[in-house]
Structures are given as structure tokens and as C-alpha cells.
Design a protein around this motif. Structure first.
Motif, PDB file in Angstrom:
ATOM      1  N   ARG A 135      34.641  34.629  26.747  1.00 51.89           N
ATOM      2  CA  ARG A 135      33.462  35.389  27.178  1.00 51.89           C
ATOM      3  C   ARG A 135      33.795  36.201  28.424  1.00 51.89           C
ATOM      4  NH1 ARG A 135      27.940  32.269  28.007  1.00 51.89           N
ATOM      5  NH2 ARG A 135      27.818  32.577  25.748  1.00 51.89           N
ATOM      6  N   HIS A 136      34.451  35.556  29.401  1.00 49.97           N
ATOM      7  CA  HIS A 136      34.753  36.240  30.652  1.00 49.97           C
ATOM      8  C   HIS A 136      35.879  35.517  31.370  1.00 49.97           C
ATOM      9  CE1 HIS A 136      34.011  38.723  34.177  1.00 49.97           C
ATOM     10  NE2 HIS A 136      33.975  37.625  34.930  1.00 49.97           N
ATOM     11  N   LEU A 137      36.697  36.275  32.065  1.00 51.83           N
ATOM     12  CA  LEU A 137      37.751  35.711  32.915  1.00 51.83           C
ATOM     13  C   LEU A 137      37.521  36.190  34.341  1.00 51.83           C
ATOM     14  CD1 LEU A 137      40.652  36.358  30.446  1.00 51.83           C
ATOM     15  CD2 LEU A 137      40.146  34.118  31.392  1.00 51.83           C
ATOM     16  N   GLU A 138      37.437  35.255  35.262  1.00 54.52           N
ATOM     17  CA  GLU A 138      37.219  35.592  36.672  1.00 54.52           C
ATOM     18  C   GLU A 138      38.489  35.263  37.455  1.00 54.52           C
ATOM     19  OE1 GLU A 138      35.890  37.370  39.459  1.00 54.52           O
ATOM     20  OE2 GLU A 138      34.254  37.053  38.023  1.00 54.52           O
ATOM     21  N   LEU A 139      38.851  36.127  38.388  1.00 52.87           N
ATOM     22  CA  LEU A 139      39.981  35.871  39.283  1.00 52.87           C
ATOM     23  C   LEU A 139      39.449  35.824  40.710  1.00 52.87           C
ATOM     24  CD1 LEU A 139      42.731  38.228  37.807  1.00 52.87           C
ATOM     25  CD2 LEU A 139      42.579  35.751  37.590  1.00 52.87           C
ATOM     26  N   VAL A 140      39.654  34.697  41.379  1.00 50.31           N
ATOM     27  CA  VAL A 140      39.196  34.530  42.759  1.00 50.31           C
ATOM     28  C   VAL A 140      40.408  34.617  43.679  1.00 50.31           C
ATOM     29  CG1 VAL A 140      37.967  33.027  44.366  1.00 50.31           C
ATOM     30  CG2 VAL A 140      37.327  33.034  41.936  1.00 50.31           C
ATOM     31  N   HIS A 141      40.353  35.539  44.641  1.00 55.03           N
ATOM     32  CA  HIS A 141      41.469  35.793  45.558  1.00 55.03           C
ATOM     33  C   HIS A 141      41.446  34.733  46.658  1.00 55.03           C
ATOM     34  CE1 HIS A 141      43.770  38.692  48.328  1.00 55.03           C
ATOM     35  NE2 HIS A 141      44.518  38.522  47.259  1.00 55.03           N
ATOM     36  N   LEU A 142      42.254  33.677  46.517  1.00 51.76           N
ATOM     37  CA  LEU A 142      42.247  32.577  47.484  1.00 51.76           C
ATOM     38  C   LEU A 142      43.063  32.927  48.720  1.00 51.76           C
ATOM     39  CD1 LEU A 142      42.696  29.552  45.049  1.00 51.76           C
ATOM     40  CD2 LEU A 142      40.560  30.433  46.010  1.00 51.76           C
ATOM     41  N   THR A 143      44.325  33.361  48.492  1.00 53.08           N
ATOM     42  CA  THR A 143      45.197  33.836  49.569  1.00 53.08           C
ATOM     43  C   THR A 143      45.936  35.060  49.028  1.00 53.08           C
ATOM     44  OG1 THR A 143      47.169  32.582  48.924  1.00 53.08           O
ATOM     45  CG2 THR A 143      45.551  31.423  50.296  1.00 53.08           C
ATOM     46  N   ASP A 144      46.788  35.651  49.859  1.00 55.69           N
ATOM     47  CA  ASP A 144      47.535  36.835  49.409  1.00 55.69           C
ATOM     48  C   ASP A 144      48.393  36.545  48.183  1.00 55.69           C
ATOM     49  OD1 ASP A 144      46.466  38.368  51.324  1.00 55.69           O
ATOM     50  OD2 ASP A 144      48.222  38.415  52.657  1.00 55.69           O
ATOM     51  N   SER A 145      48.809  35.288  48.020  1.00 59.30           N
ATOM     52  CA  SER A 145      49.725  34.985  46.907  1.00 59.30           C
ATOM     53  C   SER A 145      49.205  33.865  45.991  1.00 59.30           C
ATOM     54  CB  SER A 145      51.106  34.602  47.458  1.00 59.30           C
ATOM     55  OG  SER A 145      50.979  33.486  48.323  1.00 59.30           O
ATOM     56  N   ARG A 146      47.909  33.619  46.043  1.00 56.45           N
ATOM     57  CA  ARG A 146      47.346  32.567  45.176  1.00 56.45           C
ATOM     58  C   ARG A 146      45.965  32.990  44.673  1.00 56.45           C
ATOM     59  NH1 ARG A 146      47.093  26.420  47.202  1.00 56.45           N
ATOM     60  NH2 ARG A 146      49.288  26.519  46.627  1.00 56.45           N
ATOM     61  N   LEU A 147      45.771  32.817  43.341  1.00 63.35           N
ATOM     62  CA  LEU A 147      44.497  33.134  42.708  1.00 63.35           C
ATOM     63  C   LEU A 147      43.936  31.898  42.024  1.00 63.35           C
ATOM     64  CD1 LEU A 147      45.455  36.438  40.800  1.00 63.35           C
ATOM     65  CD2 LEU A 147      44.443  36.250  43.085  1.00 63.35           C
ATOM     66  N   MET A 148      42.622  31.886  41.858  1.00 60.30           N
ATOM     67  CA  MET A 148      41.993  30.898  40.983  1.00 60.30           C
ATOM     68  C   MET A 148      41.534  31.632  39.723  1.00 60.30           C
ATOM     69  SD  MET A 148      40.801  27.843  40.273  1.00 60.30           S
ATOM     70  CE  MET A 148      40.561  26.885  41.784  1.00 60.30           C
ATOM     71  N   LEU A 149      42.047  31.172  38.562  1.00 60.33           N
ATOM     72  CA  LEU A 149      41.633  31.733  37.277  1.00 60.33           C
ATOM     73  C   LEU A 149      40.509  30.861  36.716  1.00 60.33           C
ATOM     74  CD1 LEU A 149      42.002  33.431  34.621  1.00 60.33           C
ATOM     75  CD2 LEU A 149      43.731  31.752  33.955  1.00 60.33           C
ATOM     76  N   VAL A 150      39.378  31.484  36.389  1.00 56.48           N
ATOM     77  CA  VAL A 150      38.264  30.770  35.769  1.00 56.48           C
ATOM     78  C   VAL A 150      37.992  31.427  34.423  1.00 56.48           C
ATOM     79  CG1 VAL A 150      35.864  30.027  35.972  1.00 56.48           C
ATOM     80  CG2 VAL A 150      37.267  30.300  38.040  1.00 56.48           C
ATOM     81  N   MET A 151      38.134  30.651  33.345  1.00 55.77           N
ATOM     82  CA  MET A 151      37.872  31.174  32.008  1.00 55.77           C
ATOM     83  C   MET A 151      36.600  30.551  31.457  1.00 55.77           C
ATOM     84  SD  MET A 151      39.915  30.660  28.442  1.00 55.77           S
ATOM     85  CE  MET A 151      39.220  29.023  28.303  1.00 55.77           C
TER      86      MET A 151
END
Length: 340
Positions: A135-151
Motif C-alpha cells: 500500500r505504501h512505503l515510508e522512509l524515516v531519516h534517522l541520521t545521515d546514514s541510517r533510515l527506517m523503512l516502514v512497509m
């Protein structure tokens, strides 16, 4: 050779009386309780034929007859009417499921409701990732080199993963990657995603390709390689209400119900079809469950089957009522998922 209607009527009456009373059924009581429009002698003759053909048997000398697995199967196959849910049961179904907050709540409310409606053991499979759509993929910018992927899938499942990037990525680039990924994957069935994910890397701008490569690896793990299936179980205590139906011990049934693989197998036939499946007694391939019957169906939004649900109980089961409950609950859970 096909059975004539009169003998079918006698078999139906035997099944109905035995399910209701748990007592072997005799010809005299059949004539008294049912409008068979024939004499006791004719009913006795019909019962003798049914016994010779393996549809009923005599548990001990000078007793009435009880249905065999073969008799229950013919009864189910020739059901002309499924007992509808009562108005109170329909209200309970709507009230109970309409208040669900999220997918976990939907599943746990469903399994409890099914156990209460049927007074049997209920099993509900969570929507399978392999049969869901993105349905949707969210990317959360945690730090300059780390993301949180939410599907988030169309069936309400939510999966979260950390994505380690090969180097710093600006927040504006993360927004670009998120938009690109959603344009490519939103609406796709999870089984279709590997080739789409590969094209994400191939089509990415040169400066974004390292980050897209790492993200694609995590996406593949989340969308494709994750094979775990989750289940909810309720109503095991209902087995004790039917202890006399199980010769010897409930232990083999309880042991089987502890095995998740076995529970998934019980619902296995509903993988691709919303049609009802009924396995009676020896039709169950699992030895510990051969004193039971299983009634199951697939469910999902807009006719897409994404999971299964069902009930397990003794072969001396109210099949018309159980079938109606499983069908109604499966249909309504599909509607709930379609609205979310």
C-alpha cells in the motif's frame, strides 16, 4: 449407485438427532421425532441398508445407530440448507469487529468471536505477506546514514526495518528515493516485487545508486524472503465440552494444536480460494486429528484471498450452523480489511 431421497432423509434425521443428543438413534425415536411418512419397519430396513453401506454403525449390541465419517460426509455434501446466523449473532459479529483498532485487533477479535459462535476451537491466520499488496512505503531519516523503512500492506500488516546507508544522504535525496520507490511498488503484489526492486537500482541516478542498492537489499528481505506466517488460536477449552466424543484422550488433539505447522496445514487449502473446505475424521492427514472435523474458508478484501480461518471440533458437529458461522465471519473480515 446414488442413494434415494428416503434413505437420505433417514440419514439426515440420524445425524441431526445424534448431534443434538449424543445418544445412538433407534428407528422408533426417528419415526416419533421426524415426519418421515413411513412405518418403523421401513425405517429399520433403510437403516440396515445404510449400515451395510457404511454410513452408520451400531456402537454396541442392542443400541441404536450413530453416523460414521462416511455418513457425515454424505450429510455435508447433500446439505440443502445452511442454518443462517440469528439476528443476535449477526449483530454481535458487526459490533465485535467494527470496533477493531488495527490488524492485530481484527485477528484477535475474529478468533474469539468464531470460537464463541461455534463453541469449537477457532484458528485465524494473519494475512500472508506473500498474498498481500504494497500500500505504501515510508522512509524515516534517522541520521545521515541510517533510515527506517516502514512497509504497509493492503491487508494492514506493518513491517519495519533499519537501512544502513553506505554514506551520508541528504534529506531531500531521501524524499526523492521515497517517491521513486512508491511510484514503482505501490499497488504491486508482493510476489511481483523482485523484478521491480531490481529496476529501482538500474534506473536510479548515479549519485543515488549506492543508497538505492542498500535499500533494495532490505526491501527484498522484507517483501520476498520473509516467509513467517502468524496465527491466532482461541477456544481450546471448548474441547472439554466434547470430551466424550474423543475416545481415550484429548492429548493427541492438544499436541497437534500446539504445532504451528499443523495449524497452517489445516488452513492450507484456502490459500487460493474463498470456497469452504470441510475435512471429516479420517480425511484429516494428521493422525492426531482424525477424531475431529475442520471447517475452513479463505478471507480477504474485495475477493482476494490473503489468509484463512476455520474451526476444529468433534465429528459430531452442528455442520449447518458451523458452516454458516465460518462463511459469515470470513466474508465480514474481508469487508473490514477492504475498508481499512
Amino acid at each position: 449407485m446414488p442413494m434415494d431421497e428416503r434413505k437420505l432423509d433417514v440419514l439426515r434425521a440420524i445425524v441431526q438427532d445424534y448431534v443434538a443428543t449424543q445418544e445412538p438413534v433407534g428407528s422408533k425415536s426417528l419415526v416419533e421425532r421426524h415426519n418421515l411418512r413411513v412405518s418403523s419397519a421401513t425405517v429399520r430396513n433403510d437403516m440396515a441398508v445404510l449400515e451395510d453401506e457404511g454410513y452408520i454403525h451400531q456402537p454396541h449390541t442392542s443400541a441404536g445407530r450413530v453416523p460414521t465419517d462416511k455418513g457425515y460426509r454424505l450429510f455435508v455434501d447433500r446439505l440443502s440448507q445452511v442454518k443462517p446466523l440469528t439476528a443476535a449473532e449477526r449483530r454481535a459479529l458487526h459490533r465485535f469487529l467494527d470496533g477493531a483498532l488495527d490488524l492485530d485487533d481484527v485477528v484477535h477479535r475474529t478468533v474469539r468471536l468464531l470460537a464463541q459462535l461455534t463453541r469449537q476451537v477457532a484458528v485465524v491466520q494473519y494475512p500472508s505477506l506473500s498474498r498481500s499488496r504494497v500500500r505504501h512505503l515510508e522512509l524515516v531519516h534517522l541520521t545521515d546514514s541510517r533510515l527506517m523503512l516502514v512497509m504497509i500492506t493492503d491487508t494492514g500488516r506493518v513491517e519495519q526495518r533499519l537501512v544502513e546507508l553506505p554514506g551520508p544522504v541528504a534529506e531531500a535525496d531521501v524524499l526523492t528515493i521515497r517517491r521513486t520507490v512508491n511510484e514503482k511498488l505501490a499497488g504491486a503484489r508482493l510476489t511481483e516485487t523482485p523484478r521491480l526492486i531490481q529496476s529501482l537500482v538500474e534506473e536510479a541516478a548515479a549519485e543515488l545508486r549506492p543508497a538505492m542498492t542498500n535499500l533494495s537489499t532490505v526491501l527484498l528481505e522484507t517483501l520476498v524472503e520473509r516467509r513467517e506466517e502468524r496465527l491466532a488460536l482461541a477456544g481450546t477449552a471448548n474441547l472439554t465440552r466434547h470430551a466424550l466424543d474423543f475416545a481415550g484422550s484429548l492429548r493427541p488433539i492438544l499436541e497437534a494444536l500446539e504445532e504451528e505447522v499443523i495449524l497452517l496445514k489445516l488452513l492450507g487449502e484456502v490459500d487460493t480460494s474463498a470456497a469452504l473446505h470441510i475435512r471429516i475424521g479420517d480425511e484429516n492427514e494428521i493422525v492426531g486429528l482424525r477424531a475431529t472435523s475442520v471447517v475452513s474458508a479463505g478471507y480477504g478484501p474485495s475477493g482476494d484471498v490473503v489468509g484463512g480461518l476455520g474451526v476444529l471440533g468433534p465429528t459430531r458437529m452442528d455442520y449447518p450452523g458451523t458452516i454458516a458461522a465460518v462463511r459469515a465471519v470470513a466474508r465480514y473480515v474481508g469487508e473490514v480489511l477492504a475498508q481499512n
